[in-house]
Design a protein around this motif. Structure first.
Motif, PDB file in Angstrom:
ATOM      1  N   ASP A  93       0.862  -1.179   0.000  1.00 16.55           N
ATOM      2  CA  ASP A  93       0.000   0.000   0.000  1.00 16.55           C
ATOM      3  C   ASP A  93       0.899   1.230   0.000  1.00 16.55           C
ATOM      4  O   ASP A  93       1.474   1.595   1.030  1.00 16.55           O
ATOM      5  CB  ASP A  93      -0.910  -0.017   1.228  1.00 16.55           C
ATOM      6  CG  ASP A  93      -1.950   1.083   1.195  1.00 16.55           C
ATOM      7  OD1 ASP A  93      -1.947   1.879   0.231  1.00 16.55           O
ATOM      8  OD2 ASP A  93      -2.765   1.149   2.131  1.00 16.55           O
ATOM      9  N   ARG A  95      -0.008   4.333  -0.520  1.00 17.24           N
ATOM     10  CA  ARG A  95      -0.642   5.482   0.112  1.00 17.24           C
ATOM     11  C   ARG A  95      -0.318   5.523   1.606  1.00 17.24           C
ATOM     12  O   ARG A  95       0.043   6.572   2.138  1.00 17.24           O
ATOM     13  CB  ARG A  95      -2.157   5.425  -0.103  1.00 17.24           C
ATOM     14  CG  ARG A  95      -2.885   6.650   0.384  1.00 17.24           C
ATOM     15  CD  ARG A  95      -4.363   6.614  -0.003  1.00 17.24           C
ATOM     16  NE  ARG A  95      -5.001   5.327   0.178  1.00 17.24           N
ATOM     17  CZ  ARG A  95      -5.549   4.916   1.333  1.00 17.24           C
ATOM     18  NH1 ARG A  95      -5.510   5.673   2.396  1.00 17.24           N
ATOM     19  NH2 ARG A  95      -6.130   3.731   1.410  1.00 17.24           N
ATOM     20  N   ARG A  96      -0.407   4.373   2.274  1.00 21.61           N
ATOM     21  CA  ARG A  96      -0.068   4.298   3.705  1.00 21.61           C
ATOM     22  C   ARG A  96       1.394   3.951   3.937  1.00 21.61           C
ATOM     23  O   ARG A  96       1.863   3.946   5.063  1.00 21.61           O
ATOM     24  CB  ARG A  96      -0.937   3.244   4.405  1.00 21.61           C
ATOM     25  CG  ARG A  96      -2.389   3.621   4.438  1.00 21.61           C
ATOM     26  CD  ARG A  96      -3.189   2.646   5.261  1.00 21.61           C
ATOM     27  NE  ARG A  96      -2.994   1.278   4.779  1.00 21.61           N
ATOM     28  CZ  ARG A  96      -3.094   0.196   5.546  1.00 21.61           C
ATOM     29  NH1 ARG A  96      -3.393   0.308   6.808  1.00 21.61           N
ATOM     30  NH2 ARG A  96      -2.893  -0.997   5.035  1.00 21.61           N
ATOM     31  N   ARG A  97       2.120   3.603   2.850  1.00 17.66           N
ATOM     32  CA  ARG A  97       3.545   3.253   2.887  1.00 17.66           C
ATOM     33  C   ARG A  97       3.807   2.048   3.786  1.00 17.66           C
ATOM     34  O   ARG A  97       4.694   2.067   4.634  1.00 17.66           O
ATOM     35  CB  ARG A  97       4.403   4.441   3.304  1.00 17.66           C
ATOM     36  CG  ARG A  97       4.262   5.612   2.345  1.00 17.66           C
ATOM     37  CD  ARG A  97       5.354   6.623   2.398  1.00 17.66           C
ATOM     38  NE  ARG A  97       6.703   6.134   2.356  1.00 17.66           N
ATOM     39  CZ  ARG A  97       7.369   5.789   1.260  1.00 17.66           C
ATOM     40  NH1 ARG A  97       6.776   5.849   0.093  1.00 17.66           N
ATOM     41  NH2 ARG A  97       8.615   5.377   1.325  1.00 17.66           N
ATOM     42  N   VAL A  98       3.015   0.981   3.597  1.00 17.55           N
ATOM     43  CA  VAL A  98       3.188  -0.272   4.335  1.00 17.55           C
ATOM     44  C   VAL A  98       3.074  -1.447   3.373  1.00 17.55           C
ATOM     45  O   VAL A  98       2.482  -1.336   2.299  1.00 17.55           O
ATOM     46  CB  VAL A  98       2.146  -0.447   5.475  1.00 17.55           C
ATOM     47  CG1 VAL A  98       2.286   0.627   6.520  1.00 17.55           C
ATOM     48  CG2 VAL A  98       0.742  -0.489   4.929  1.00 17.55           C
ATOM     49  N   GLN A 109       1.864  -5.630   9.303  1.00 20.03           N
ATOM     50  CA  GLN A 109       1.985  -4.447   8.466  1.00 20.03           C
ATOM     51  C   GLN A 109       3.340  -3.822   8.761  1.00 20.03           C
ATOM     52  O   GLN A 109       3.589  -3.329   9.858  1.00 20.03           O
ATOM     53  CB  GLN A 109       0.860  -3.465   8.741  1.00 20.03           C
ATOM     54  CG  GLN A 109      -0.488  -3.979   8.303  1.00 20.03           C
ATOM     55  CD  GLN A 109      -1.570  -2.938   8.422  1.00 20.03           C
ATOM     56  OE1 GLN A 109      -1.366  -1.880   8.982  1.00 20.03           O
ATOM     57  NE2 GLN A 109      -2.733  -3.249   7.882  1.00 20.03           N
ATOM     58  N   LYS A 111       6.389  -1.080   7.755  1.00 22.03           N
ATOM     59  CA  LYS A 111       6.581   0.224   7.112  1.00 22.03           C
ATOM     60  C   LYS A 111       7.630   0.115   6.010  1.00 22.03           C
ATOM     61  O   LYS A 111       8.685  -0.485   6.196  1.00 22.03           O
ATOM     62  CB  LYS A 111       7.034   1.259   8.141  1.00 22.03           C
ATOM     63  CG  LYS A 111       5.999   1.554   9.192  1.00 22.03           C
ATOM     64  CD  LYS A 111       6.512   2.594  10.155  1.00 22.03           C
ATOM     65  CE  LYS A 111       5.495   2.843  11.255  1.00 22.03           C
ATOM     66  NZ  LYS A 111       5.995   3.809  12.232  1.00 22.03           N
TER      67      LYS A 111
END
Length: 122
Positions: A93, A95-98, A109, A111
């Motif tokens: 993802d 957008r969430r940088r995960v 999850q 990072k």
């Protein structure tokens, strides 16, 4: 006995030093806490310097891991130490940088900013 050929043999592996334990009685609590902090600071690993080629290799390996659903080992750098997680990469993802990594027990999850290396294990 000829003294010119006599060499005393010391086995340093048998010496057992108590380290800081013998000095703790003479130290103030502030000294002890500073020594503990210093010990933690010495054990800290420096953050690896990644360049554009390293990030490209990580991205390529993550793409291959997602497409093939292969078992993957992810190396993370967090707070001066390296951590390893192993599982199947489910998604990335941006957008969430995960990234979502499924190990046998849970869905993790991780990072993207902490990832240092990705390896496919198969």
């Amino acid at each position: 006995m000829n003294d010119e050929f006599y060499e005393p043999v010391f086995d340093l592996s048998k010496i057992q030093d108590r380290g800081n334990k013998k000095w703790v009685a003479m130290m103030l609590p502030e000294h002890v806490s500073l020594l503990r902090e210093y010990g933690k600071e010495i054990k800290r690993e420096p953050i690896p310097e990644l360049d554009e080629w390293d990030y490209d290799a990580i991205q390529h390996t993550l793409d291959m891991a997602i497409k093939s659903k292969a078992d993957t080992k992810v190396k993370l750098w967090r707070d001066g130490a390296f951590f390893y997680n192993r599982g199947i990469v489910e998604s990335v993802d941006l957008r969430r940088r995960v990234i979502e990594l499924e190990d046998p027990f849970s869905l993790l999850q991780l990072k993207l900013d902490e990832i240092v290396d990705v390896t496919i294990i198969d």
